[in-house]
Design a protein around this motif. Sequence first.
Motif, PDB file in Angstrom:
ATOM      1  N   UNK A 121     -64.341  28.975  30.438  1.00  0.00           N
ATOM      2  CA  UNK A 121     -64.275  27.941  31.462  1.00  0.00           C
ATOM      3  C   UNK A 121     -63.849  26.600  30.898  1.00  0.00           C
ATOM      4  N   UNK A 122     -63.333  25.753  31.760  1.00  0.00           N
ATOM      5  CA  UNK A 122     -62.877  24.435  31.328  1.00  0.00           C
ATOM      6  C   UNK A 122     -64.061  23.602  30.849  1.00  0.00           C
ATOM      7  N   UNK A 123     -63.828  22.819  29.808  1.00  0.00           N
ATOM      8  CA  UNK A 123     -64.875  21.961  29.285  1.00  0.00           C
ATOM      9  C   UNK A 123     -65.908  22.693  28.463  1.00  0.00           C
ATOM     10  N   UNK A 124     -65.683  23.964  28.136  1.00  0.00           N
ATOM     11  CA  UNK A 124     -66.661  24.720  27.359  1.00  0.00           C
ATOM     12  C   UNK A 124     -66.723  24.197  25.931  1.00  0.00           C
ATOM     13  N   UNK A 125     -67.862  24.378  25.289  1.00  0.00           N
ATOM     14  CA  UNK A 125     -68.054  23.921  23.921  1.00  0.00           C
ATOM     15  C   UNK A 125     -67.410  24.900  22.944  1.00  0.00           C
ATOM     16  N   UNK A 126     -67.136  24.464  21.706  1.00  0.00           N
ATOM     17  CA  UNK A 126     -66.615  25.394  20.710  1.00  0.00           C
ATOM     18  C   UNK A 126     -67.554  26.572  20.493  1.00  0.00           C
ATOM     19  N   UNK A 127     -68.863  26.328  20.566  1.00  0.00           N
ATOM     20  CA  UNK A 127     -69.829  27.412  20.380  1.00  0.00           C
ATOM     21  C   UNK A 127     -69.708  28.444  21.491  1.00  0.00           C
ATOM     22  N   UNK A 128     -69.549  27.969  22.732  1.00  0.00           N
ATOM     23  CA  UNK A 128     -69.394  28.901  23.854  1.00  0.00           C
ATOM     24  C   UNK A 128     -68.104  29.694  23.706  1.00  0.00           C
ATOM     25  N   UNK A 129     -67.022  29.013  23.284  1.00  0.00           N
ATOM     26  CA  UNK A 129     -65.768  29.710  23.065  1.00  0.00           C
ATOM     27  C   UNK A 129     -65.914  30.755  21.963  1.00  0.00           C
ATOM     28  N   UNK A 130     -66.696  30.395  20.931  1.00  0.00           N
ATOM     29  CA  UNK A 130     -66.903  31.334  19.826  1.00  0.00           C
ATOM     30  C   UNK A 130     -67.622  32.584  20.277  1.00  0.00           C
ATOM     31  N   UNK A 131     -68.644  32.424  21.145  1.00  0.00           N
ATOM     32  CA  UNK A 131     -69.377  33.589  21.632  1.00  0.00           C
ATOM     33  C   UNK A 131     -68.475  34.476  22.489  1.00  0.00           C
ATOM     34  N   UNK A 132     -67.655  33.842  23.323  1.00  0.00           N
ATOM     35  CA  UNK A 132     -66.729  34.615  24.152  1.00  0.00           C
ATOM     36  C   UNK A 132     -65.720  35.345  23.269  1.00  0.00           C
ATOM     37  N   UNK A 133     -65.230  34.654  22.234  1.00  0.00           N
ATOM     38  CA  UNK A 133     -64.244  35.268  21.351  1.00  0.00           C
ATOM     39  C   UNK A 133     -64.803  36.508  20.674  1.00  0.00           C
ATOM     40  N   UNK A 134     -66.092  36.481  20.310  1.00  0.00           N
ATOM     41  CA  UNK A 134     -66.686  37.657  19.680  1.00  0.00           C
ATOM     42  C   UNK A 134     -66.696  38.849  20.651  1.00  0.00           C
ATOM     43  N   UNK A 135     -66.942  38.577  21.929  1.00  0.00           N
ATOM     44  CA  UNK A 135     -66.870  39.645  22.935  1.00  0.00           C
ATOM     45  C   UNK A 135     -65.442  40.185  23.024  1.00  0.00           C
ATOM     46  N   UNK A 136     -64.464  39.277  22.995  1.00  0.00           N
ATOM     47  CA  UNK A 136     -63.070  39.691  23.098  1.00  0.00           C
ATOM     48  C   UNK A 136     -62.647  40.537  21.899  1.00  0.00           C
ATOM     49  N   UNK A 137     -63.131  40.168  20.717  1.00  0.00           N
ATOM     50  CA  UNK A 137     -62.807  40.952  19.527  1.00  0.00           C
ATOM     51  C   UNK A 137     -63.289  42.393  19.692  1.00  0.00           C
ATOM     52  N   UNK A 138     -64.492  42.559  20.256  1.00  0.00           N
ATOM     53  CA  UNK A 138     -65.016  43.914  20.469  1.00  0.00           C
ATOM     54  C   UNK A 138     -64.209  44.659  21.523  1.00  0.00           C
ATOM     55  N   UNK A 139     -63.700  43.927  22.536  1.00  0.00           N
ATOM     56  CA  UNK A 139     -62.841  44.571  23.533  1.00  0.00           C
ATOM     57  C   UNK A 139     -61.548  45.062  22.886  1.00  0.00           C
ATOM     58  N   UNK A 140     -60.980  44.238  22.007  1.00  0.00           N
ATOM     59  CA  UNK A 140     -59.765  44.651  21.296  1.00  0.00           C
ATOM     60  C   UNK A 140     -60.061  45.867  20.420  1.00  0.00           C
ATOM     61  N   UNK A 141     -61.228  45.855  19.742  1.00  0.00           N
ATOM     62  CA  UNK A 141     -61.597  46.982  18.894  1.00  0.00           C
ATOM     63  C   UNK A 141     -61.669  48.282  19.713  1.00  0.00           C
ATOM     64  N   UNK A 142     -62.317  48.193  20.901  1.00  0.00           N
ATOM     65  CA  UNK A 142     -62.403  49.360  21.771  1.00  0.00           C
ATOM     66  C   UNK A 142     -61.035  49.816  22.250  1.00  0.00           C
ATOM     67  N   UNK A 143     -60.159  48.841  22.544  1.00  0.00           N
ATOM     68  CA  UNK A 143     -58.809  49.175  22.986  1.00  0.00           C
ATOM     69  C   UNK A 143     -58.028  49.857  21.876  1.00  0.00           C
ATOM     70  N   UNK A 144     -58.215  49.390  20.636  1.00  0.00           N
ATOM     71  CA  UNK A 144     -57.551  50.008  19.495  1.00  0.00           C
ATOM     72  C   UNK A 144     -57.968  51.466  19.358  1.00  0.00           C
ATOM     73  N   UNK A 145     -59.254  51.724  19.566  1.00  0.00           N
ATOM     74  CA  UNK A 145     -59.751  53.108  19.456  1.00  0.00           C
ATOM     75  C   UNK A 145     -59.162  53.999  20.538  1.00  0.00           C
ATOM     76  N   UNK A 146     -58.930  53.403  21.725  1.00  0.00           N
ATOM     77  CA  UNK A 146     -58.394  54.188  22.839  1.00  0.00           C
ATOM     78  C   UNK A 146     -56.924  54.568  22.617  1.00  0.00           C
ATOM     79  N   UNK A 147     -56.166  53.640  22.012  1.00  0.00           N
ATOM     80  CA  UNK A 147     -54.721  53.863  21.900  1.00  0.00           C
ATOM     81  C   UNK A 147     -54.329  54.575  20.616  1.00  0.00           C
ATOM     82  N   UNK A 148     -55.311  54.887  19.752  1.00  0.00           N
ATOM     83  CA  UNK A 148     -54.983  55.604  18.513  1.00  0.00           C
ATOM     84  C   UNK A 148     -54.484  57.019  18.808  1.00  0.00           C
TER      85      UNK A 148
END
Length: 246
Positions: free
Chosen positions: A219-246
Amino acid sequence: MSETETISAAVGGFLARIRRERGLTLDQIARAARSYGASWSASSVSNIERGQASLTLPTLLLLALALGDLLEEPLPLSALLGDVEALTLVAGSQYPVERSWVDGVLNGAEVIRRSVDSVDAEDDEEIDEELEAEVLRRMREMRGREATRAEVDAQVAQLLDESQLPPESATRNPAKGDAGSLAEERAAAKLGVSTARLRRLALDLWAHSLEEESSRRAGSGSTPQARGRVTRVLVEEVRGFMNEVR
């Protein structure tokens, strides 16, 4: 819609908005759901819209299928929650959860409770430590010596400020060449892939970059910490996607 909603209210609000915008009737949605074996009537759909239905997983799946057919585009389950920023799992609960947490769970992340109100100090410390380590590494490479504490603190503060810039500003800096942003480099390292590979995966998964998706969900105006937590979720989504497309 308020910032925090129950899941039933969020789904009902989304359904009401979609019906209004696309000119759909209660009966159309009920008939579309019946084509998948549901026993819905117009009244059943109305109860969902008013937040009065018991939203079991089969109900949500049927609703997504019915709306996907009527809108002629597949819907992820997370889309049924509309634009709410936080959700309560139980009516009247004083412990809402972040929308990004719910989206992550729906995309296969581990179900570990994360409250909106309990900003995790350990997460903040982890982000700062990762940034400091990255700053130290880069300064050693550029200057051939260890940086002073003042230099590290100043560089970390600058990086945190830069993380609040729009994604286009952060990722289109000519000085960075094809190395990628700091967030992309760290995410790629965690996944064991190149930055270029991470970019391709992000485009396939979300149709835009990891930083853009992080900015959208936090969301707009989010803190770096909030962005960091969201990014960690996104990394896991990418990891799951990588496993699916192997």
